[in-house]
Design an enzyme around this catalytic site. Structure first.
Site, PDB file in Angstrom:
ATOM      1  N   SER A 124     102.444  18.187  15.338  1.00 19.43           N
ATOM      2  CA  SER A 124     101.872  19.524  15.241  1.00 19.43           C
ATOM      3  C   SER A 124     100.732  19.534  14.234  1.00 19.43           C
ATOM      4  O   SER A 124     100.746  18.775  13.258  1.00 19.43           O
ATOM      5  CB  SER A 124     102.971  20.477  14.764  1.00 19.43           C
ATOM      6  OG  SER A 124     102.414  21.681  14.329  1.00 19.43           O
ATOM      7  N   TYR A 148     110.125  23.033   8.601  1.00 19.10           N
ATOM      8  CA  TYR A 148     109.714  22.616   9.950  1.00 19.10           C
ATOM      9  C   TYR A 148     108.564  21.617   9.856  1.00 19.10           C
ATOM     10  O   TYR A 148     108.614  20.521  10.435  1.00 19.10           O
ATOM     11  CB  TYR A 148     109.287  23.832  10.792  1.00 19.10           C
ATOM     12  CG  TYR A 148     108.568  23.433  12.062  1.00 19.10           C
ATOM     13  CD1 TYR A 148     109.253  22.845  13.120  1.00 19.10           C
ATOM     14  CD2 TYR A 148     107.190  23.606  12.199  1.00 19.10           C
ATOM     15  CE1 TYR A 148     108.588  22.448  14.280  1.00 19.10           C
ATOM     16  CE2 TYR A 148     106.515  23.219  13.350  1.00 19.10           C
ATOM     17  CZ  TYR A 148     107.219  22.637  14.381  1.00 19.10           C
ATOM     18  OH  TYR A 148     106.548  22.238  15.528  1.00 19.10           O
ATOM     19  N   LYS A 152     108.334  17.441  10.761  1.00 21.75           N
ATOM     20  CA  LYS A 152     107.347  16.769  11.628  1.00 21.75           C
ATOM     21  C   LYS A 152     106.656  15.642  10.856  1.00 21.75           C
ATOM     22  O   LYS A 152     106.440  14.549  11.390  1.00 21.75           O
ATOM     23  CB  LYS A 152     106.299  17.773  12.127  1.00 21.75           C
ATOM     24  CG  LYS A 152     106.844  18.761  13.138  1.00 21.75           C
ATOM     25  CD  LYS A 152     107.109  18.091  14.482  1.00 21.75           C
ATOM     26  CE  LYS A 152     107.855  18.982  15.443  1.00 21.75           C
ATOM     27  NZ  LYS A 152     108.317  18.301  16.645  1.00 21.75           N
TER      28      LYS A 152
HETATM   29  P1  NAD Z   1     111.099  24.611  23.267  1.00 18.38           P
HETATM   30  O1  NAD Z   1     112.106  25.106  22.300  1.00 18.38           O
HETATM   31  O2  NAD Z   1     110.677  25.483  24.389  1.00 18.38           O
HETATM   32  O3  NAD Z   1     111.581  23.215  23.894  1.00 18.38           O
HETATM   33  C1  NAD Z   1     112.359  22.306  23.172  1.00 18.38           C
HETATM   34  C2  NAD Z   1     113.507  21.876  24.073  1.00 18.38           C
HETATM   35  O4  NAD Z   1     114.316  20.919  23.374  1.00 18.38           O
HETATM   36  C3  NAD Z   1     114.438  23.029  24.456  1.00 18.38           C
HETATM   37  O5  NAD Z   1     114.625  23.037  25.860  1.00 18.38           O
HETATM   38  C4  NAD Z   1     115.728  22.740  23.708  1.00 18.38           C
HETATM   39  O6  NAD Z   1     116.858  23.198  24.417  1.00 18.38           O
HETATM   40  C5  NAD Z   1     115.679  21.236  23.578  1.00 18.38           C
HETATM   41  N1  NAD Z   1     116.407  20.690  22.421  1.00 18.38           N
HETATM   42  C6  NAD Z   1     116.361  21.093  21.127  1.00 18.38           C
HETATM   43  N2  NAD Z   1     117.150  20.330  20.351  1.00 18.38           N
HETATM   44  C7  NAD Z   1     117.714  19.396  21.177  1.00 18.38           C
HETATM   45  C8  NAD Z   1     118.622  18.330  20.978  1.00 18.38           C
HETATM   46  N3  NAD Z   1     119.105  18.052  19.754  1.00 18.38           N
HETATM   47  N4  NAD Z   1     118.991  17.582  22.044  1.00 18.38           N
HETATM   48  C9  NAD Z   1     118.506  17.853  23.281  1.00 18.38           C
HETATM   49  N5  NAD Z   1     117.645  18.850  23.524  1.00 18.38           N
HETATM   50  C10 NAD Z   1     117.243  19.623  22.490  1.00 18.38           C
HETATM   51  O7  NAD Z   1     109.808  24.161  22.407  1.00 18.38           O
HETATM   52  P2  NAD Z   1     108.333  23.777  22.886  1.00 18.38           P
HETATM   53  O8  NAD Z   1     107.430  24.861  22.496  1.00 18.38           O
HETATM   54  O9  NAD Z   1     108.353  23.313  24.273  1.00 18.38           O
HETATM   55  O10 NAD Z   1     108.044  22.570  21.887  1.00 18.38           O
HETATM   56  C11 NAD Z   1     108.299  21.222  22.252  1.00 18.38           C
HETATM   57  C12 NAD Z   1     107.963  20.329  21.061  1.00 18.38           C
HETATM   58  O11 NAD Z   1     106.609  20.528  20.668  1.00 18.38           O
HETATM   59  C13 NAD Z   1     108.816  20.600  19.817  1.00 18.38           C
HETATM   60  O12 NAD Z   1     109.132  19.362  19.210  1.00 18.38           O
HETATM   61  C14 NAD Z   1     107.888  21.399  18.933  1.00 18.38           C
HETATM   62  O13 NAD Z   1     108.191  21.224  17.564  1.00 18.38           O
HETATM   63  C15 NAD Z   1     106.533  20.801  19.275  1.00 18.38           C
HETATM   64  N6  NAD Z   1     105.424  21.727  19.013  1.00 18.38           N
HETATM   65  C16 NAD Z   1     105.431  22.968  19.577  1.00 18.38           C
HETATM   66  C17 NAD Z   1     104.407  23.863  19.291  1.00 18.38           C
HETATM   67  C18 NAD Z   1     104.411  25.255  19.888  1.00 18.38           C
HETATM   68  O14 NAD Z   1     103.696  26.114  19.361  1.00 18.38           O
HETATM   69  N7  NAD Z   1     105.154  25.531  20.948  1.00 18.38           N
HETATM   70  C19 NAD Z   1     103.348  23.476  18.448  1.00 18.38           C
HETATM   71  C20 NAD Z   1     103.354  22.202  17.908  1.00 18.38           C
HETATM   72  C21 NAD Z   1     104.405  21.325  18.202  1.00 18.38           C
HETATM   73  N1  UFG Z   2     100.212  36.492  14.253  1.00 23.12           N
HETATM   74  C1  UFG Z   2     100.186  37.862  14.118  1.00 23.12           C
HETATM   75  N2  UFG Z   2     101.271  38.578  14.561  1.00 23.12           N
HETATM   76  C2  UFG Z   2     102.350  37.999  15.132  1.00 23.12           C
HETATM   77  C3  UFG Z   2     102.371  36.583  15.269  1.00 23.12           C
HETATM   78  C4  UFG Z   2     101.271  35.851  14.813  1.00 23.12           C
HETATM   79  O1  UFG Z   2      99.211  38.419  13.604  1.00 23.12           O
HETATM   80  O2  UFG Z   2     103.313  38.703  15.495  1.00 23.12           O
HETATM   81  C5  UFG Z   2      99.035  35.711  13.806  1.00 23.12           C
HETATM   82  C6  UFG Z   2      99.346  34.730  12.701  1.00 23.12           C
HETATM   83  O3  UFG Z   2      99.250  35.346  11.430  1.00 23.12           O
HETATM   84  C7  UFG Z   2      98.277  33.644  12.939  1.00 23.12           C
HETATM   85  C8  UFG Z   2      98.098  33.667  14.454  1.00 23.12           C
HETATM   86  O4  UFG Z   2      98.592  34.923  14.891  1.00 23.12           O
HETATM   87  O5  UFG Z   2      97.069  34.040  12.345  1.00 23.12           O
HETATM   88  C9  UFG Z   2      98.861  32.563  15.173  1.00 23.12           C
HETATM   89  O6  UFG Z   2     100.237  32.611  14.773  1.00 23.12           O
HETATM   90  P1  UFG Z   2     101.370  31.802  15.545  1.00 23.12           P
HETATM   91  O7  UFG Z   2     102.670  32.113  14.886  1.00 23.12           O
HETATM   92  O8  UFG Z   2     101.261  32.034  17.004  1.00 23.12           O
HETATM   93  O9  UFG Z   2     100.961  30.284  15.318  1.00 23.12           O
HETATM   94  P2  UFG Z   2     100.772  29.438  13.966  1.00 23.12           P
HETATM   95  O10 UFG Z   2      99.360  28.962  13.955  1.00 23.12           O
HETATM   96  O11 UFG Z   2     101.273  30.153  12.792  1.00 23.12           O
HETATM   97  O12 UFG Z   2     101.772  28.208  14.234  1.00 23.12           O
HETATM   98  C10 UFG Z   2     101.863  27.565  15.507  1.00 23.12           C
HETATM   99  C11 UFG Z   2     103.311  27.114  15.729  1.00 23.12           C
HETATM  100  C12 UFG Z   2     103.661  26.025  14.763  1.00 23.12           C
HETATM  101  C13 UFG Z   2     102.663  24.915  14.851  1.00 23.12           C
HETATM  102  C14 UFG Z   2     101.253  25.426  14.657  1.00 23.12           C
HETATM  103  C15 UFG Z   2     100.282  24.325  14.887  1.00 23.12           C
HETATM  104  O13 UFG Z   2     104.207  28.187  15.545  1.00 23.12           O
HETATM  105  O14 UFG Z   2     104.911  25.503  15.104  1.00 23.12           O
HETATM  106  O15 UFG Z   2     100.994  26.480  15.574  1.00 23.12           O
HETATM  107  O16 UFG Z   2      99.000  24.753  14.653  1.00 23.12           O
HETATM  108  F1  UFG Z   2     102.917  23.998  13.901  1.00 23.12           F
END
Ligand code: NAD
Ligand code: UFG
Length: 338
Positions: A124, A148, A152
């Site tokens: 991330s 979190y 990572k």
């Molecule tokens: P998500 O929660 O939708 O998907 C994660 C999946 O992993 C879920 O289906 C959950 O049931 C499964 N899971 C969790 N723990 C588990 C375990 N111990 N064993 C087996 N399955 C398990 O999340 P996502 O948004 O699809 O994110 C996927 C990955 O990308 C995560 O590692 C997250 O940290 C990373 N990531 C997400 C974002 C974002 O904004 N969505 C940003 C940066 C990184």
């Molecule tokens: N925001 C609002 N209101 C809300 C939610 C978010 O104003 O209800 C704003 C936040 O302050 C920020 C922007 O929208 O300025 C984006 O916020 P998000 O929570 O959607 O995303 P972040 O950038 O904070 O974090 C996300 C994921 C993290 C990941 C990161 C990587 O949640 O897991 O992107 O850039 F690590």
């Protein structure tokens, strides 16, 4: 190419499975359904005509993983499984370190035992902490401000050491910026449980009438309009980035690190406006205090991925908002239970 996809029932994993199947690859899914529903499988099948192999279980269960790997005959692993809510990680650090760090170590142990040497890890942009400038390149210093993010970063550091000790391994760290959007069919999308933490699902739930208004966390940042700026990337572009990483680096031993972003920043209010346009619905919002731990702006320099993975994001902000709305309006309460 047969690939184990941990967390393949989740938001990014499910979209990646669809893109893999479309590209002729065979995903084998492992997921404990902690944050996803089994009905996702039916949607993948509806879109692709293929129902991927699915093993319900936990990546921290070594015996379970051993049995899956013995049966699945995969050559690579894409590792999405983990917990991802920043706020929750402050309340429950043990769960985050156990799931994200310990879970990854068990997975890599099982891969080593099974002779699988290729891994793609969901990292991330949070590993860049509060960057000194934008755009962010992969050689920027890393740091963490919450459990979190630290989980990572720890996994990145563990995997770096592991790759050094086992140079035959191919390990790719993909640092995602802000994944949003949905499959354009409206069949698949983001389905957060409870109150959404992230901006886009919150906006779409306001638009569909599930929530009254969006709280905009701060309008006094040194940005274009005072609200936070992020690099939003369509989930299908992100999914395609995994295919590109597999194709170009999955068989090349070494440690590979890439930003997956668009290189463009949009503010909270710009996202609200874009969404309102796409949905034809006014999105109510109120200015609220800054959210602790938030940074002013963050966007990627995606040049390295373009040069080495032959990948770049092509979908626009309008694609992101239109596709999100198609999914949200057709599935106002997300996926069905079964
Ligand atoms: P998500 O929660 O939708 O998907 C994660 C999946 O992993 C879920 O289906 C959950 O049931 C499964 N899971 C969790 N723990 C588990 C375990 N111990 N064993 C087996 N399955 C398990 O999340 P996502 O948004 O699809 O994110 C996927 C990955 O990308 C995560 O590692 C997250 O940290 C990373 N990531 C997400 C974002 C974002 O904004 N969505 C940003 C940066 C990184
Ligand atoms: N925001 C609002 N209101 C809300 C939610 C978010 O104003 O209800 C704003 C936040 O302050 C920020 C922007 O929208 O300025 C984006 O916020 P998000 O929570 O959607 O995303 P972040 O950038 O904070 O974090 C996300 C994921 C993290 C990941 C990161 C990587 O949640 O897991 O992107 O850039 F690590």
């Amino acid at each position: 190419m047969r690939v184990l996809v941990t967390g393949g029932m989740g938001y990014i994993g499910s979209h990646t499975c669809v893109q893999m199947i479309e590209a002729g690859m065979t995903p084998v899914i492992v997921d404990n359904l902690y944050n996803s529903k089994k009905s996702v499988l039916g949607r993948i099948e509806k879109l692709t005509g293929v129902s991927p192999a699915f093993y319900e279980g936990d990546i921290r269960d070594r015996a379970f993983l051993d049995s899956v790997l013995a049966e699945a005959n995969v050559e690579a692993v894409i590792h999405f499984a983990g917990l991802k809510a920043v706020g929750e990680s402050v309340e429950k650090p043990l769960e985050y370190y156990d799931n994200n760090v310990h879970g990854t170590l068990v997975l890599v142990e099982a891969m080593r035992a099974a002779g699988v040497n290729s891994l793609i890890f969901s990292s991330s942009a949070t590993v860049y902490g509060d960057p000194a400038s934008v755009p962010i390149t992969e050689d920027f210093p890393t740091s963490a401000t919450n459990p979190y993010g630290r989980s990572k970063l720890m996994v990145e550091e563990c995997l770096t050491d592991i790759q050094k000790a086992h140079p035959e391994m191919s390990i790719t760290l993909l640092r995602y910026f802000n994944p949003v959007g949905s499959h354009p069919s409206g069949e698949m999308g983001e389905d957060p449980q409870g109150i959404p933490n992230n901006l886009m699902p919150f906006i779409s739930q306001v638009a569909v009438g599930r929530r009254e208004y969006l709280s905009v966390f701060g309008d006094d940042y040194p940005t274009v309009d005072g609200t936070g700026v992020r690099d939003y990337i369509h989930v299908l572009d992100l999914a395609d980035g995994h295919l590109a990483a597999l194709t170009h680096k999955g068989r090349e031993a070494g440690l590979h690190i890439y930003n997956l972003g668009t290189g463009n920043g949009f503010s909270v209010l710009q996202m609200v406006e874009a969404f309102s346009q796409s949905a034809g619905v006014e999105v109510a919002y109120q200015i609220a205090p800054r959210r602790p731990g938030d940074i002013a702006e963050c966007w990627a320099d995606p040049a390295k991925a373009k040069a080495e993975l032959k990948w770049e994001a092509t979908r626009t902000i309008e694609d992101m908002t239109t596709d999100t709305w198609r999914w949200q309006s057709a599935n106002p309460t997300g996926y069905p239970e079964l």
